[in-house]
Write an enzyme that holds these catalytic residues in place. Structure first.
Site, mmCIF file in Angstrom:
data_model
loop_
_atom_site.group_PDB
_atom_site.id
_atom_site.type_symbol
_atom_site.label_atom_id
_atom_site.label_comp_id
_atom_site.label_asym_id
_atom_site.label_seq_id
_atom_site.Cartn_x
_atom_site.Cartn_y
_atom_site.Cartn_z
ATOM 1 N N HIS A 158 0.550 -3.134 5.042
ATOM 2 C CA HIS A 158 -0.891 -2.904 5.188
ATOM 3 C C HIS A 158 -1.707 -3.937 4.426
ATOM 4 C CE1 HIS A 158 1.305 1.009 5.366
ATOM 5 N NE2 HIS A 158 0.673 1.047 6.522
ATOM 6 N N SER A 189 -1.287 4.128 10.472
ATOM 7 C CA SER A 189 -1.610 3.984 9.053
ATOM 8 C C SER A 189 -2.754 3.021 8.781
ATOM 9 C CB SER A 189 -0.373 3.522 8.272
ATOM 10 O OG SER A 189 0.135 2.309 8.800
ATOM 11 N N ASP A 221 0.988 -3.835 0.572
ATOM 12 C CA ASP A 221 2.312 -3.271 0.290
ATOM 13 C C ASP A 221 3.409 -3.786 1.216
ATOM 14 O OD1 ASP A 221 1.620 -2.079 2.647
ATOM 15 O OD2 ASP A 221 1.607 -0.024 1.883
#
Length: 384
Positions: free
Chosen positions: A351, A42, A348
């Site tokens: 990240h 991610s 978040d």
């Protein structure tokens, strides 16, 4: 003692530089990467998981794209800044079937991907099925099928990479296996024990990409996971196990062990793959520096998620994630973002914000945190 003129010294210095570059396969002048092919999770997913399963909701993407853009961030990722610095378009996710252009490379990364396959899939609260070996297979397919379809002409010739791009491109790598271990309820000792197998699998997949013609590699190590809100909020740590920056020492120690094994592998790969240029980038040190001295660099609350709803000091709750909804006294409320993400490090809980990503990119692009200390623009392989 023999004396030298300034001109003589410059000639000697230039000669040593040329010898160093030749022996290590580095370019003696600025590179012109025509494309970037990215593998990872991610931290560098430009929309792969969003295309395959479900896209992140608003407020993801609000800072730069002003709409969710498949990235787990409020804006751009480090891979976006890498592509931009090379004069390339942002990478299209390989899994995106609409609107993709692979002329400038492709992004095989998907959120929640790992190097080794995981037993739990996304529907079981686990991880992406697109682990590194699958990402390699996708790269292999893109390479072989691109030439077949380019020969048909028309739009295919405009959106697919040329054959020579494969050897001239930059290849970037990241990983997520430590987080998979911890969220699989493994102990610190158990996660440590998995690292040799993870490194071995990375070596196999890396060599497979090399065998397809890749020659210029830019490998990021793993960041200080013991500083992330999702770790600090979810795992118990003794008061004595926090460092002066407020990070969980045991979890960072695992990351440091992984990074040392990864660096050892890179050194070994250089010996085996003498036609490759392999740069190891220490993003761990850069990220830890940012988190531990956030106020010095104009940031604040480095351990607190900007987007989240957590009844704890880290503003993180795995059941009330960014962009989701929660029930408060019978009312559904959107889990939104903080007022000013540009001064926050963490987006978040997992990240980084676009502002932090840009700060990190600015630190690593010049090679100061690379081994060897080669700037991104000089990291191409002279033999490609």
């Amino acid at each position: 003692m023999e004396t030298y003129s300034l001109l003589h010294l410059l000639i000697i210095l230039y000669s040593y530089t040329m010898v160093f570059n030749f022996n290590h396969g580095f370019a003696a002048k600025s590179c012109e990467f025509p494309a970037v092919f990215n593998f990872g999770d991610s931290n560098s997913d430009t929309g792969g998981l969003a295309a395959a399963f479900f896209p992140p909701n608003s407020p993801y993407g609000e800072t730069f794209f002003h709409t969710p853009a498949g990235r787990y961030c409020d804006g751009r990722l480090i891979i976006d800044f890498i592509a931009g610095s090379l004069g390339l378009e942002y990478l299209s996710p390989y899994l995106e079937s609409v609107g993709s252009n692979f002329t400038y490379g492709a992004d095989f990364a998907t959120a929640a991907s790992t190097i080794t396959p995981q037993a739990r899939g996304l529907t079981q609260g686990g991880f992406s099925p697109f682990y590194l070996q699958v990402q390699y297979s996708q790269f292999q397919q893109l390479k072989s099928r691109s030439q077949k379809f380019r020969n048909l002409g028309n739009i295919y010739a405009e959106v697919l990479p040329k054959n020579e791009v494969i050897s001239q491109a930059l290849y970037t790598f990241g990983q997520n296996d430590l987080g998979a271990g911890f969220f699989g309820n493994l102990s610190i000792e158990e996660v440590n024990a998995t690292i040799p197998d993870i490194i071995n699998q990375f070596s196999i997949d890396f060599k497979s990409v090399y065998d397809e013609g890749a020659r210029s590699f830019w490998i990021h190590n793993t960041g200080p996971i013991g500083c992330l809100p999702y770790v600090l909020a979810n795992f118990s740590v003794k008061p004595s196990e926090y460092d002066s920056a407020g990070c969980a020492i045991p979890y960072n120690t695992v990351a440091e062990y992984f990074n040392q094994k990864l660096k050892d592998l890179v050194i070994q790969l250089r010996k085996e793959l003498t036609s490759a240029t392999i740069i190891y980038v220490d993003v761990y040190s850069v990220k830890y520096n940012l988190i531990s001295q956030a106020s010095k660099y104009g940031f604040e609350q480095p351990h607190v998620a900007c987007c989240g709803y957590g009844l704890n000091k880290y503003n993180y709750n795995g059941t009330a994630v960014c962009g989701g909804t929660i029930n408060i006294n019978g009312t559904q409320i959107l889990v939104g973002a903080c007022e000013n993400p540009s001064v926050r490090v963490n987006w978040d809980g997992v990240h980084y914000t676009e502002a932090a990503n840009k700060w990190i990119f600015d630190k690593i692009i010049n090679g100061n945190f690379s081994d060897p200390p080669v700037p991104l623009r000089m990291a191409c392989n002279q033999f490609a």
